[in-house]
Design an enzyme around this catalytic site. Structure first.
Site, short mmCIF file in Angstrom:
data_model
loop_
_atom_site.label_atom_id
_atom_site.label_comp_id
_atom_site.label_asym_id
_atom_site.label_seq_id
_atom_site.Cartn_x
_atom_site.Cartn_y
_atom_site.Cartn_z
N CYS A 179 -10.97 46.13 -29.31
CA CYS A 179 -11.81 46.29 -28.12
C CYS A 179 -12.10 47.75 -27.87
O CYS A 179 -11.35 48.64 -28.28
CB CYS A 179 -11.21 45.65 -26.89
SG CYS A 179 -10.65 46.78 -25.65
N ARG A 229 -15.57 47.92 -32.53
CA ARG A 229 -14.18 47.58 -32.24
C ARG A 229 -14.01 46.15 -31.76
O ARG A 229 -12.88 45.65 -31.64
CB ARG A 229 -13.62 48.53 -31.18
CG ARG A 229 -13.58 49.97 -31.61
CD ARG A 229 -13.09 50.85 -30.49
NE ARG A 229 -11.74 50.55 -30.11
CZ ARG A 229 -10.65 51.07 -30.65
NH1 ARG A 229 -10.78 51.95 -31.61
NH2 ARG A 229 -9.46 50.74 -30.25
N TRP A 245 -12.60 42.12 -28.25
CA TRP A 245 -12.20 41.34 -29.42
C TRP A 245 -11.10 40.41 -28.92
O TRP A 245 -9.98 40.82 -28.67
CB TRP A 245 -11.70 42.23 -30.54
CG TRP A 245 -11.50 41.49 -31.82
CD1 TRP A 245 -12.44 41.19 -32.76
CD2 TRP A 245 -10.27 40.94 -32.32
NE1 TRP A 245 -11.87 40.49 -33.79
CE2 TRP A 245 -10.55 40.32 -33.55
CE3 TRP A 245 -8.97 40.88 -31.82
CZ2 TRP A 245 -9.57 39.68 -34.31
CZ3 TRP A 245 -8.00 40.24 -32.57
CH2 TRP A 245 -8.31 39.65 -33.81
N ASN A 262 -7.44 47.04 -23.37
CA ASN A 262 -7.37 46.86 -24.82
C ASN A 262 -5.91 46.66 -25.20
O ASN A 262 -5.09 47.52 -24.92
CB ASN A 262 -7.93 48.12 -25.51
CG ASN A 262 -7.65 48.18 -27.00
OD1 ASN A 262 -7.59 49.25 -27.58
ND2 ASN A 262 -7.48 47.05 -27.64
N GLY A 263 -5.63 45.51 -25.80
CA GLY A 263 -4.25 45.27 -26.23
C GLY A 263 -3.84 43.85 -25.91
O GLY A 263 -4.68 42.98 -25.66
N GLU A 294 -10.27 44.47 -53.90
CA GLU A 294 -11.12 45.09 -52.88
C GLU A 294 -12.56 44.54 -52.95
O GLU A 294 -13.18 44.30 -51.92
CB GLU A 294 -11.09 46.62 -53.06
CG GLU A 294 -12.00 47.41 -52.16
CD GLU A 294 -11.73 47.23 -50.68
OE1 GLU A 294 -10.74 46.60 -50.29
OE2 GLU A 294 -12.57 47.71 -49.89
N LYS A 332 -14.40 42.69 -49.85
CA LYS A 332 -15.69 43.14 -49.29
C LYS A 332 -16.64 41.95 -49.17
O LYS A 332 -17.30 41.77 -48.17
CB LYS A 332 -16.34 44.17 -50.20
CG LYS A 332 -16.20 45.65 -50.03
CD LYS A 332 -15.93 46.23 -48.73
CE LYS A 332 -14.52 45.99 -48.37
NZ LYS A 332 -13.83 46.75 -47.43
N GLU A 352 -15.54 39.54 -46.41
CA GLU A 352 -15.67 40.10 -45.06
C GLU A 352 -17.09 40.01 -44.54
O GLU A 352 -17.30 39.66 -43.38
CB GLU A 352 -15.28 41.59 -45.07
CG GLU A 352 -13.81 41.85 -45.13
CD GLU A 352 -13.51 43.35 -45.16
OE1 GLU A 352 -12.66 43.78 -44.37
OE2 GLU A 352 -14.10 44.09 -45.97
N HIS A 382 -4.06 31.49 -65.63
CA HIS A 382 -2.93 30.78 -65.04
C HIS A 382 -3.33 30.04 -63.76
O HIS A 382 -2.48 29.75 -62.93
CB HIS A 382 -1.78 31.75 -64.76
CG HIS A 382 -1.23 32.37 -65.99
ND1 HIS A 382 -0.37 31.72 -66.84
CD2 HIS A 382 -1.46 33.58 -66.56
CE1 HIS A 382 -0.07 32.50 -67.87
NE2 HIS A 382 -0.74 33.64 -67.73
N LYS A 412 -13.07 46.46 -36.20
CA LYS A 412 -12.83 47.60 -37.06
C LYS A 412 -11.37 48.00 -37.10
O LYS A 412 -10.80 48.25 -38.14
CB LYS A 412 -13.69 48.77 -36.56
CG LYS A 412 -13.54 50.03 -37.39
CD LYS A 412 -14.15 49.84 -38.75
CE LYS A 412 -13.90 51.01 -39.66
NZ LYS A 412 -14.07 50.59 -41.06
#
Ligand code: GLU
Length: 629
Positions: free
Chosen positions: A2, A27, A75, A101-102, A502, A506, A509, A525, A624
């Protein structure tokens, strides 16, 4: 997560709040809201589920006024993304408004008690308890309510009753908060406090700003105060006082902000992510700037705050991180083992914080994080620090919590990363880890000549990355061919194994396509069962030790009808003859391959996401900086 913003000064608050919220939207973007105090002392609140544009539309219909206000972009952690759960939340029948925020771990118990006392809750959030709890404490401080003279006395005392009420409320909370509070009857002061979530104060001329990060300050002031945990700021247009829970009044340190407005603009690119991908030659240069010594054939890393002797005594490195930073940590493992012959362990921070592994006496921890605020990484750092081990950070955001709590470290200097999917921070993390490996290596096994060779290769790197970016158009064409596929495999070995992880992350996401990253030889495997004509495999196969082996894996996929996209060195004709599509990258030393071969994977994910109509900079369900556990 947030974003929080606050303003008190002479200008219309709402304009500054909205501009700040747009900069902080990365955020969190489940909802947004603002509260101001109008000249007639009414608390005006507008909020809306969804993106900031919806809040802007609401404000067009019903504007707010005032030169003091707070704003929030959410968020969600507790309660869905609805108008009602959007912040700011009102406490005590309208005497105050908060943005938080939290996460408040013990909110349910406090809420139960406050409901019994007659407080009415309007939301499902944990945050709303903070609003009512402060109001409850304030009622004890000012039992007779306010009349003109009391309000003046309260102001003359430096808002002591408000500070006491807020401190008493905060003392009852378990959890984390970055918090701003507006008091209806005191339309000239914002109280701000933090524990575990970031908060800064911007110092202007006859105005102050409060924000979760420095971006809302840009263009207004370059003077910034980073609040620390357990600090509470009393902010008026002309004054800033900081009180610490245990130490009382503390002198705050005003620093100069090094942001430029260009840092928070898209600079002509369609998305922040694309801008940040194309910034990489420069950001990589910035990470290396002033840190390569040709005289000593080593890296210069003064920020580690450990002497060569201390570092020689280290027997083991522990690298901890989350998400993309964890992939950089894996690259770091290969680098430090190869250059410094040091055993390295890489741990997910969320696992490390609870796992209680036996840590050998001379273990040195590095926490790797773009934001410096990642909750799990912070907790893991604190746990290892508590056990008496030296703890350092590799981090992008200067002054962030992890940067402050670590004994030292390496700043990335990559500039603000706004796109939610990390790109330039990853490559800068890999560069920082290469510098670290070089430095540790030169304290141990690497000769002067070997050190010089590494420096030569590093100095060529920004140009090689610029060359890799030239494939952008070709990659867009490849994306057009495959963007409707539902599954992708990413395969690489050795230094390219973390890159496979990675690349898959990407794609997941930002395009919401299922993708798996695997060490190429492991593919047989299990994941090979996924291969069909609609499941492309992206092979990372630059020339080197395992090229032939990866070629054999490629043949195995081809034999089963799977399309192959091969990322190969320029001039490679063998892979080109077999693969359906080829992306060329410049040839670099194997230890720098991750930094070069991740570039086409970032671009591929980007173009696929755009073709699928996804919101590249603000992918669904993500934020983020993950400041919750
Ligand atoms: N826990 C709060 C909520 O769900 C705040 C979350 C945030 O930091 O955005 O509303």
């Amino acid at each position: 997560m947030c974003g929080i913003v606050g303003y008190v000064g002479r200008q219309p608050a709402v304009d500054i709040l909205m501009e700040g919220l747009r900069r902080l939207e990365y955020r969190g973007y489940d909802s947004a809201g603002v509260a101001t105090i109008a000249p007639d002392h009414t608390l005006d609140i507008r909020k809306s589920a969804g993106r900031i544009d919806r809040l802007a539309a609401r404000l067009d219909e019903a504007p707010v006024s005032g030169t003091i206000g707070i704003g929030h972009t959410r968020w969600a952690t507790h309660g869905p993304a609805t108008d009602g759960n959007a912040h700011p939340h009102v406490g005590g029948h309208g005497v105050l408004a908060i943005a938080h925020n939290g996460v408040i771990d013990n909110f349910a118990a406090i809420k139960g008690r406050l409901i019994q006392e007659g407080y009415q809750f309007q939301s499902a959030t944990d945050s709303e308890v903070i609003a009512h709890l402060i109001a409850d404490c304030l009622a004890e401080e000012l039992p007779a309510g306010l009349n003109g003279s009391t309000a003046r006395e309260v102001a003359a005392s430096g808002y002591a009753p408000l500070v006491r009420a807020m401190s008493a409320a905060l003392a009852q909370l378990n959890g984390t908060y970055g918090l701003v509070v507006l008091f209806r009857d005191f339309p000239e002061v914002i109280l701000a406090a933090r524990l575990g979530s970031p908060l800064v104060v911007g110092v202007g001329d006859n105005e102050h700003f409060v924000a979760s990060d420095p971006s809302p300050l840009v263009g207004h002031t370059d003077k910034i105060v980073y609040l620390a945990d357990h600090e509470l700021a009393v902010v008026t247009a002309d004054d800033l006082k900081v009180v610490h829970r245990d130490q009382g009044h503390v002198d705050h340190n005003v620093q100069v902000l090094e942001f430029e407005s260009g840092d928070v603009d898209r600079g002509g690119y369609a998305h922040y992510m694309l801008k940040e991908i194309f910034e990489q030659p420069e950001t990589i240069r910035n990470t290396m700037r002033g840190r390569l010594s040709r005289d000593e054939a080593t890296a210069v890393l003064g920020g580690l705050n450990l002497s060569p002797g201390d570092l020689r005594a280290v027997d083991r490195l522990l690298l901890t991180a989350c998400g993309t930073s964890w992939h950089a940590a894996l690259v770091g493992e290969y680098l430090c083992e190869e250059f410094a012959r040091l055993p390295v362990e890489v741990e997910y921070a969320s696992e490390l914080r609870y796992r209680n592994p036996p840590l050998e006496k001379n273990t040195l921890l590095f926490a790797i994080t773009q934001s410096g605020e990642t909750a799990d990484t912070l907790a893991a750092l604190r746990e290892v620090k508590r056990k008496g081990h030296p703890t350092l950070a590799i981090c992008n955001v200067v002054g962030s919590t992890i940067a402050q709590e670590a004994a030292g470290g390496i700043y990335l200097h990559a500039g603000p990363e706004i796109g939610v999917a990390s790109t330039k921070a990853f490559t800068s993390q890999c560069v920082a880890l290469t510098l670290l490996a070089l430095y540790l290596g030169r304290l141990r096994h690497l000769s002067f000549g070997q050190g010089m060779q590494i420096i030569d290769r590093l100095q060529e790197l920004p140009d090689k990355v610029a060359q890799a970016l030239e494939s952008n158009d070709a990659i867009r064409e490849i994306a057009e061919k495959y963007y409707q596929c539902g599954n992708f495999l990413y395969l690489g070995r050795q230094y390219n194994f973390p890159v496979a992880l990675e690349g898959a992350l990407k794609l997941k996401e930002i395009s919401y396509i299922h993708a798996e990253g695997y060490p190429a030889a492991e593919m047989k495997h299990g994941p090979i069962a996924l291969v069909d004509e609609n499941t492309p495999s992206v092979f990372l196969m630059p020339q080197g030790l395992v090229y032939e082996k990866v070629m054999a894996n490629l043949e195995e996929i081809r034999a089963r009808g799977g399309p192959v996209i091969a990322v190969v060195d320029e001039g490679d004709t063998r892979a080109a003859a077999l693969a359906d599509d080829v992306i060329y990258v410049p040839n670099v030393a194997d230890f720098l391959q991750p930094i070069v071969s991740v570039i086409p994977l970032q671009l591929l994910a980007y173009h696929i996401a755009v073709l699928r109509g996804c919101d590249v900079d603000r992918p669904r369900n993500l934020a983020k900086s993950v400041t919750v556990e």
